[in-house]
Design an enzyme around this catalytic site. Sequence first.
Site: not given
Lengths: 662, 662
Positions: B148, B187, B430
């Site tokens: 992303t 993350g 997701e």
Amino acid sequence: MAKVNDDLVKERNKCTFDIKELIHVIDGGEEYTRERKNVENLVLSIDGLKDDVPEEYLSHKERYENSVRKASILYKFFIDYQKKNPKSLERTGPSHIFKVQHGVIKDISPFMLHFGMFLPTVYSQASAEQQEQWLNHKPMMIGTYAQTELGHGTFIRGLETTATYDPLTEEFVLNSPTLTSYKWWPGGLAQTANHCIVLAQLYIKDKCYGIHPFLVQIRDFETHIPLPGIKVGEIGPKQGFQTANNGFLGFDKVRIPRQNMLNKNSQVLKDGTYVKAKSDKLTYGTMVMVRVYILSDVAYELARAATIAVRYAAVRHQSQPKPGQPEPQIIDYVTQQHKLFIAISTSHAFRVVGRWLWKTYTNVIADIGKGNMDSLPELHALSCCLKAVCSYDAARCVEHCRMACGGHGYMISSYLPILYGIVTATVTYEGEYTVVLLQTARYLMKSYKQALQGKPLMPTVAYLGQILNNQKWENTPEGVIDGFKAVAAGKTKAAFDVLESHIIGGKEFEDAWNLASVQLTYASEAHARVVLCEMFWKETQRISSTVSRNLASVLLQVAELYLVFWVLEKRGDMLMYTNICKEDVMRLQQRYEELLALIRPNAVGLVDAFDVRDEILRSTLGAYDGRVYERLMEEAMKSPLNKEPVNQSFHQYLKPLIHSRL
Amino acid sequence: MAKVNDDLVKERNKCTFDIKELIHVIDGGEEYTRERKNVENLVLSIDGLKDDVPEEYLSHKERYENSVRKASILYKFFIDYQKKNPKSLERTGPSHIFKVQHGVIKDISPFMLHFGMFLPTVYSQASAEQQEQWLNHKPMMIGTYAQTELGHGTFIRGLETTATYDPLTEEFVLNSPTLTSYKWWPGGLAQTANHCIVLAQLYIKDKCYGIHPFLVQIRDFETHIPLPGIKVGEIGPKQGFQTANNGFLGFDKVRIPRQNMLNKNSQVLKDGTYVKAKSDKLTYGTMVMVRVYILSDVAYELARAATIAVRYAAVRHQSQPKPGQPEPQIIDYVTQQHKLFIAISTSHAFRVVGRWLWKTYTNVIADIGKGNMDSLPELHALSCCLKAVCSYDAARCVEHCRMACGGHGYMISSYLPILYGIVTATVTYEGEYTVVLLQTARYLMKSYKQALQGKPLMPTVAYLGQILNNQKWENTPEGVIDGFKAVAAGKTKAAFDVLESHIIGGKEFEDAWNLASVQLTYASEAHARVVLCEMFWKETQRISSTVSRNLASVLLQVAELYLVFWVLEKRGDMLMYTNICKEDVMRLQQRYEELLALIRPNAVGLVDAFDVRDEILRSTLGAYDGRVYERLMEEAMKSPLNKEPVNQSFHQYLKPLIHSRL
């Protein structure tokens, strides 16, 4: 000033109505807009109210300290402003003028309950003499309102804190007999307030007289140290309200003078004689008022959410449905319009119905002043179901706005998570959702019984006495409103019948009530939908007749969208209780999509007309100039973790890990 | 050990089934329970993993540092455990064994994407040689997965990061041409990872070959300083995932060796020759797998939410419906049962359907290995709509559990707000909710067209080829499942017709698709309901035949509740597309309330059988012993604000304010 995003410029050029005109409608008149803007300008230019490091990076303790600092500056400003503009802040009723505080404190001020509950309770339940003494006290009282206990919420009669009168010393002795009797939740109670209105069971000579309010000093004016017998502290972090400084409070036989019972209504004389209030309904007023305010509050918060999500949807581009063409603005996806435009409509609905309810409230209070309490039960029933439904719907709308912003909506810097924390709390506080729905249900059952007996009904429930389910269905706003009435009447009858059948089956009333309660809440929610749809539509028609033609047609679209959205959401109920048919539903779905297309070109104009300044909006995604990505990065760069290339934890933990022989 | 709350003791004595038996069913067999408990015992007895001050009081930076510390300890434990128990952690598929990490890190570990995305991507897309080299690298790689970008999410083809091949040096040059091309969200990327799988547009000799994965070292092994040309940092606080250390990443012409393109599928040869993958569907696998896992994950989180809310409802007493009698446990209010029991059922539904989907997934992957890709589109469609509906429903259930705990549910110490933060994120990540629903809708439209042409359909959509809306309605589980099929078929037809009518009206396909998209999402959601209801019911029947009679009857009640709840929720659709009548709906409402009453005595037993240890549950309201009020106070006393009688801010800000002459 930075360049405004091209897409937003284009959107604003498309707008078909005069944004200023709508701003005045929303504020309730041009002079209110002027005053609001004036206060905003003054507050937002005060030095020392801007944070270098955003609040959310601080520790819980630092965050509290910072909010007290800013709240104190704000407090001084408002007192000073009121002196200079004595008429300005006198107006009562819902207003957006104080919302400027969101431009100072991102979340909730530790003084919220001082202004929101302490002062209103003193005004409404303290005698003139007490008011004179307490409100002008030097040093100043910072107060809060302590009702809820650790083990007791909704059921006020179950509160355990006691206030026992001692005629020898003319004092009340406040005591917390158990852990569950500790006061728990009051905003500002923890480290901020020095006084507290405490709700406690009044005991005189071993007889309990029920719950009464007492003013208790909890901290010393000079040292702020808790007074003897007072156990006070904070309850810890929450989903939202991080800076509200919610606290707990326990009493170990704390003595306060007899004069500290708020005695506008009931009194205790020197010798312990109890003088009863003229009516036990007199304390209803404040509670109803707070619920009425909630409608306007959530309307405002929803306006902020819609502003953020609609502007972002105009700036954000995604996917490439047609090869070779640029990625469309996501606001052009009909699924996105479906998520967002209802938030605009709902904000308008709640504001408009909130104002109508406020007028109703002031009329009823005026009647009570003349000794006429006839309308109080109806008002109470209205305020209960509307508080429940509006808070719940608003929270849902805010979450849908957040999700409509994708991952970026999940960032605190979008502000949407903080908004959700603020709004979802209203579903629970000041009357939990299900509990207040059931209070309205009691009124509906009573009214329905009266209807069966041919007795007259109060205006807002008059439809219960009409036969509605044999009407021809009409796909018009009026037809939809009649449909909601038929549904509410049908659900009221269904719940009534279930209740009766259990009673006939031998159940005690309260057991039957419990067994019917799911359906009772359905009836109550349906009643709220009637009021919301009917009042929003009628008020919009009335307002539309007073504005320019262009604006009128937009306002009517916004209101119609609300009606059609909800008839589609509730099509199961409509199919059960009205003569709507499958084809009507499909035509309404079509009309709904037409309305989305009609509103589309004005969407940005509509949220601009909520007129929330960037400083108050506090969103990287929603600012007026649409510099979404620049702001996201600028905000991220404020993180203390980004101030150094390597965090110390690498040397302590990560380096040994990656070099270990595992 | 502290005394267990009397109400909970009574509840447990009432339970009609063997809790251990159900625990084994939930774990998937006794040996899995044993292993899970073993790992829990080992992890929860490690020194240094308990926090003196709860995480939420720390500053954002301290909280990160503390989570890295604990995550490093946990990492070492798991590597060590795997060595000693080589077979133990090898099993793939959904399992609760790693959930013990919630007992260490309250929110999300900064290593989440190392395990959840980095390693799986290396396994599935790197060649054997690359795997050998990277997975055994010393010092160890800590990785994450960067897809992303700030301006690009769902639409992967729109990613802007480029990887340009330079044949002279045999290197790829990674570059971020714009602000919107910065990677955003991964993350662990911010301050934790030293490596990153980067998705970028591959360019060879000015020709774009589309998105490919590259391994990029971003920080030095020894110093952890970002390598030249790397701009990396954290994106800031979020609604949840506070300790996930989500980061951003930009490249200023960063060179990596040719060998760093993951080349199990496609390759670039020395001279710049591009070798295409055998199938561009091969990368589907991991994406589908992650979505399949989400079902099991939210089932687990929902089990935690239900445990907290049900135990609290058994301990909490409120109101006094009958004068003179004690306040009832709130779990005895039918409205409360209505809020909570569906959460129990939904957790079972998602776990059971999640396992079924996992089996389907492994079968399809095995088929692909044999060169048969026939079932991949069906699996993809299933994983999309189930991911969307399960994540959304789970978030809604968690919030309803929280609200059912009243004010205390709003406390972080209840853990419910943290759970909501974790679960609501799954609605977006997701594959965003609406986007993935529309992916399933494409499959439904294609299948429906095949049905119209009389072609055979894949098993899970076979019902689209049947005529269902003239069937007699049956108020049985099978009848309800048929009803859901009729609804899904009806909505698929409705969406198809709208799509067709726009195309006939002259719209381009993608414009018609957009205009029909709201109804397309409805069809997709309806399809998910068919699968959820049918598979949950069938699997429950199968499992019930393998367990004791007492447990079987409880499992069937739990599953039936799920079916009846949803038929009532969707009664509008049922009335539109089936022959159900008003009386059937009313009888189902009655049956629903009967099921609530049947489940009531086993409610605490059912949540005990989720077998979440207190350390992993992390809730003041939900602990096994029911010491709710004691724990609330104990947790509050850990607040640093409660460690001193007067906060310094009094002297700085409050004292001058209350003594000022305003």
